[in-house]
Scaffold this active site. Structure first.
Site, mmCIF file in Angstrom:
data_model
loop_
_atom_site.group_PDB
_atom_site.id
_atom_site.type_symbol
_atom_site.label_atom_id
_atom_site.label_comp_id
_atom_site.label_asym_id
_atom_site.label_seq_id
_atom_site.Cartn_x
_atom_site.Cartn_y
_atom_site.Cartn_z
ATOM 1 N N ASP A 13 0.868 -1.182 0.000
ATOM 2 C CA ASP A 13 0.000 0.000 0.000
ATOM 3 C C ASP A 13 0.899 1.225 0.000
ATOM 4 O O ASP A 13 2.104 1.131 0.230
ATOM 5 C CB ASP A 13 -0.889 0.000 1.257
ATOM 6 C CG ASP A 13 -1.762 1.251 1.352
ATOM 7 O OD1 ASP A 13 -2.366 1.633 0.333
ATOM 8 O OD2 ASP A 13 -1.843 1.867 2.428
ATOM 9 N N SER A 14 0.273 2.381 -0.227
ATOM 10 C CA SER A 14 1.023 3.635 -0.168
ATOM 11 C C SER A 14 1.471 3.952 1.258
ATOM 12 O O SER A 14 2.320 4.812 1.452
ATOM 13 C CB SER A 14 0.144 4.769 -0.684
ATOM 14 O OG SER A 14 -1.053 4.833 0.074
ATOM 15 N N CYS A 76 -4.198 -1.341 -2.028
ATOM 16 C CA CYS A 76 -4.367 0.101 -2.165
ATOM 17 C C CYS A 76 -5.332 0.298 -3.328
ATOM 18 O O CYS A 76 -5.082 -0.202 -4.429
ATOM 19 C CB CYS A 76 -3.015 0.742 -2.472
ATOM 20 S SG CYS A 76 -3.096 2.499 -2.856
ATOM 21 N N GLU A 155 -4.141 8.940 9.331
ATOM 22 C CA GLU A 155 -2.706 8.842 9.643
ATOM 23 C C GLU A 155 -2.392 9.572 10.961
ATOM 24 O O GLU A 155 -1.477 9.203 11.680
ATOM 25 C CB GLU A 155 -1.867 9.455 8.503
ATOM 26 C CG GLU A 155 -2.031 8.738 7.170
ATOM 27 C CD GLU A 155 -0.936 7.730 6.861
ATOM 28 O OE1 GLU A 155 0.148 7.834 7.443
ATOM 29 O OE2 GLU A 155 -1.187 6.835 6.026
ATOM 30 N N CYS A 187 -11.070 3.120 -0.172
ATOM 31 C CA CYS A 187 -9.679 3.463 0.130
ATOM 32 C C CYS A 187 -9.345 2.642 1.355
ATOM 33 O O CYS A 187 -10.160 2.565 2.291
ATOM 34 C CB CYS A 187 -9.566 4.958 0.437
ATOM 35 S SG CYS A 187 -7.983 5.425 1.163
ATOM 36 N N HIS A 189 -7.581 3.048 3.816
ATOM 37 C CA HIS A 189 -7.556 3.759 5.106
ATOM 38 C C HIS A 189 -8.953 3.851 5.734
ATOM 39 O O HIS A 189 -9.073 3.977 6.948
ATOM 40 C CB HIS A 189 -7.056 5.192 4.920
ATOM 41 C CG HIS A 189 -5.567 5.331 4.787
ATOM 42 N ND1 HIS A 189 -4.877 4.871 3.693
ATOM 43 C CD2 HIS A 189 -4.649 5.901 5.610
ATOM 44 C CE1 HIS A 189 -3.591 5.161 3.852
ATOM 45 N NE2 HIS A 189 -3.423 5.779 5.002
HETATM 46 N N1 DGL Z 1 -4.527 3.525 0.767
HETATM 47 C C1 DGL Z 1 -4.766 4.328 -0.398
HETATM 48 C C2 DGL Z 1 -5.963 3.778 -1.193
HETATM 49 O O1 DGL Z 1 -6.515 2.746 -0.849
HETATM 50 C C3 DGL Z 1 -5.030 5.764 -0.058
HETATM 51 C C4 DGL Z 1 -3.925 6.549 0.513
HETATM 52 C C5 DGL Z 1 -3.204 7.395 -0.516
HETATM 53 O O2 DGL Z 1 -3.754 8.385 -1.016
HETATM 54 O O3 DGL Z 1 -2.077 7.043 -0.776
HETATM 55 O O4 DGL Z 1 -6.359 4.361 -2.162
#
Ligand code: DGL
Length: 278
Positions: A13-14, A76, A155, A187, A189
């Site tokens: 993931d990011s 992600c 975060e 997303c 998160h």
């Molecule tokens: N975890 C990323 C997603 O599922 C979102 C976070 C980001 O913008 O990097 O899209």
């Protein structure tokens, strides 16, 4: 290419959001080893271009391949929406994302054929959720809403804060006015905001977390390919360093702290990776 059943599953993931997917893999596939990479140095991906997200994803896939993973889960939504179609043609191991499973579950869940999707700007712009959902059922209308403030709030750990509640109201009012009965947390998160989102949308809207279905898709895939890890001694389910490995591109201590607030097992350490070198 012959893949090793004992090899770990690679997940990336990011940043920390993909840990919500790892959590489901740990629960549903307790025999599997996992190597996780969080690109904490370059988060967020959600406001970046396709070219950049493809480049970052390619580097991460190369890194995961050095860890001899047998399959990769793109945990992600942004990378799944922007990079998976390119990357899957370049690798010789199975790779899956979270958008296809999430779209499938949402299409099966809605009763009034009105679905909301909340996600990053790039995921919404890609239009992938509406495209996949309408492919399953053209009667369904999908309403997308980018929620760029959610990632920094998560975060920051403000998952139950009144400020986050107010932000969520502002974002979601628009979707609720469309009479949606299903909302995709598009997303990785966002499942960390689940109880707050539940308060905002009320009991009548189903919240879809693509991570659940992704874990099932992974399970089916490993079984079909006869790649399930047969080692029963993993039943101990301890988070030992051999079973679960965590890597990030920056701020490893912060990552570790966050991971321990999300995962069912205590992770001892996270290793720093210079991801630009891959
Ligand atoms: N975890 C990323 C997603 O599922 C979102 C976070 C980001 O913008 O990097 O899209």
């Amino acid at each position: 290419m012959v893949l090793d059943r004992h090899a770990p599953v690679g997940v990336f993931d990011s940043g920390v959001g993909g840990l919500t997917v790892v959590r489901e893999i740990m629960r549903n596939l307790p025999n599997e080893r996992i190597v996780y990479f969080g690109d904490t140095a370059r988060v967020p991906y959600g406001s970046k271009s396709k070219d950049t997200v493809v480049r970052y994803s390619r580097q991460i896939v190369r890194f995961l391949q050095t860890q001899k993973v047998k399959t990769i889960v793109v945990a992600c939504n942004t990378a799944s929406a922007l990079a998976l179609d390119v990357i899957e043609k370049e690798v010789d191991i199975p790779i899956l994302g979270v958008v296809i499973p999430g779209a499938h579950v949402a299409a099966k869940t809605t009763s009034n054929n009105r679905i909301g999707v909340i996600a990053t700007e790039s995921t919404i712009r890609s239009n992938l959720y509406p495209t996949l959902i309408q492919r399953e059922n053209p009667e369904i209308t999908v309403f997308g809403k980018a929620c760029p403030l959610f990632v920094p709030l998560v975060e920051e750990g403000w998952t139950k804060d009144p400020v986050t509640y107010e932000v969520a109201r502002r974002y979601l009012d628009e979707l609720l006015e469309k009479d949606i009965d299903t909302l995709i947390m598009g997303c990785t998160h966002y499942p960390l905001l689940r109880s707050l989102l539940r308060e905002v949308v009320g009991e009548k809207v189903a919240l879809v977390n693509p991570a659940y279905e992704t874990a099932w898709v992974l399970s089916r895939l490993l079984s079909e390919l006869e790649l399930e890890n047969p080692d029963i001694y993993w039943e101990r389910q301890e988070c030992d360093d051999e079973k679960y490995k965590f890597f990030s591109s920056d701020a490893v201590d912060r990552f570790n702290l966050f991971a321990n607030s999300v995962l069912p097992y205590e992770i001892k350490s996270t290793t720093l990776v210079q991801i630009d070198e891959f």
